[in-house]
Design an enzyme around this catalytic site. Structure first.
Site, PDB file in Angstrom:
ATOM      1  N   ASP A 147      84.159  28.689  10.357  1.00  8.39           N
ATOM      2  CA  ASP A 147      85.270  27.999  11.014  1.00  8.39           C
ATOM      3  C   ASP A 147      85.516  28.660  12.360  1.00  8.39           C
ATOM      4  O   ASP A 147      85.294  29.867  12.513  1.00  8.39           O
ATOM      5  CB  ASP A 147      86.537  28.076  10.156  1.00  8.39           C
ATOM      6  CG  ASP A 147      86.450  27.234   8.893  1.00  8.39           C
ATOM      7  OD1 ASP A 147      85.804  26.174   8.930  1.00  8.39           O
ATOM      8  OD2 ASP A 147      87.035  27.632   7.878  1.00  8.39           O
ATOM      9  N   ASP A 168      84.891  19.709   9.267  1.00 14.13           N
ATOM     10  CA  ASP A 168      86.241  19.471   8.750  1.00 14.13           C
ATOM     11  C   ASP A 168      86.938  18.367   9.537  1.00 14.13           C
ATOM     12  O   ASP A 168      87.650  17.528   8.968  1.00 14.13           O
ATOM     13  CB  ASP A 168      87.081  20.745   8.830  1.00 14.13           C
ATOM     14  CG  ASP A 168      86.531  21.878   7.981  1.00 14.13           C
ATOM     15  OD1 ASP A 168      85.840  21.610   6.981  1.00 14.13           O
ATOM     16  OD2 ASP A 168      86.799  23.042   8.336  1.00 14.13           O
TER      17      ASP A 168
END
Length: 157
Positions: free
Chosen positions: A117, A135
């Site tokens: 991330d 995402d």
């Protein structure tokens, strides 16, 4: 549209964008390192062994296989849905985004054992958990599925 191929190409584009962006971040930052881009946005390298918002991230390792399994099953279902409903443009676009995001994160789980991330936002004093391109695609795809569900006529039989 005459076949589902364009929808799969959208998924492939999402996967490539996701993996290239994750590679660039992992080559540019050490774990936990980041840089402020604006007053509300940072780039930061973070690893997530759990699911959304690091759910079950510290569960001891079983969650990696569990979430990878869910991603595989979901991807097979979405592949089937794209073949069956490829004429439905909004639905298929949404599924394409979700499929691309699911596979992008699945690659991380299988190859790295965690998801990379790096998009880190702040809003009104709230720090949103870091996320990635995959995402984002999943979130937009889910929102489009909800929108699509409101556009379809209700069967009154």
């Amino acid at each position: 549209m005459r076949n589902p191929t364009p929808w799969f190409l959208i998924s492939v584009v999402i996967i490539v964008l996701d993996q290239v962006s994750k590679y660039a971040i992992t080559q540019s930052f050490a774990l936990g390192e980041g840089v402020a881009i604006t007053s509300f946005f940072n780039l930061v390298l973070a690893y997530n062994t759990g699911a959304a918002f690091s759910f079950l991230a510290n569960a001891g390792g079983w969650q990696k296989v569990f979430f990878a399994g869910i991603a595989v099953v979901a991807s097979v279902v979405m592949f089937y849905l794209l073949h069956k409903h490829y004429q439905e443009r909004l639905f298929s676009f949404a599924i394409s985004l979700i499929l691309g995001g699911a596979v992008g994160n699945l690659i991380d789980r299988v190859v790295l054992g965690h998801v990379v991330d790096f998009l880190d936002f702040y809003a009104a004093g709230y720090h949103f958990p870091a996320f990635n391109v995959a995402d984002s695609a999943i979130t937009v795809g889910a929102a489009l599925l909800i929108w699509d569900s409101f556009k379809k006529p209700v069967d009154k039989s």
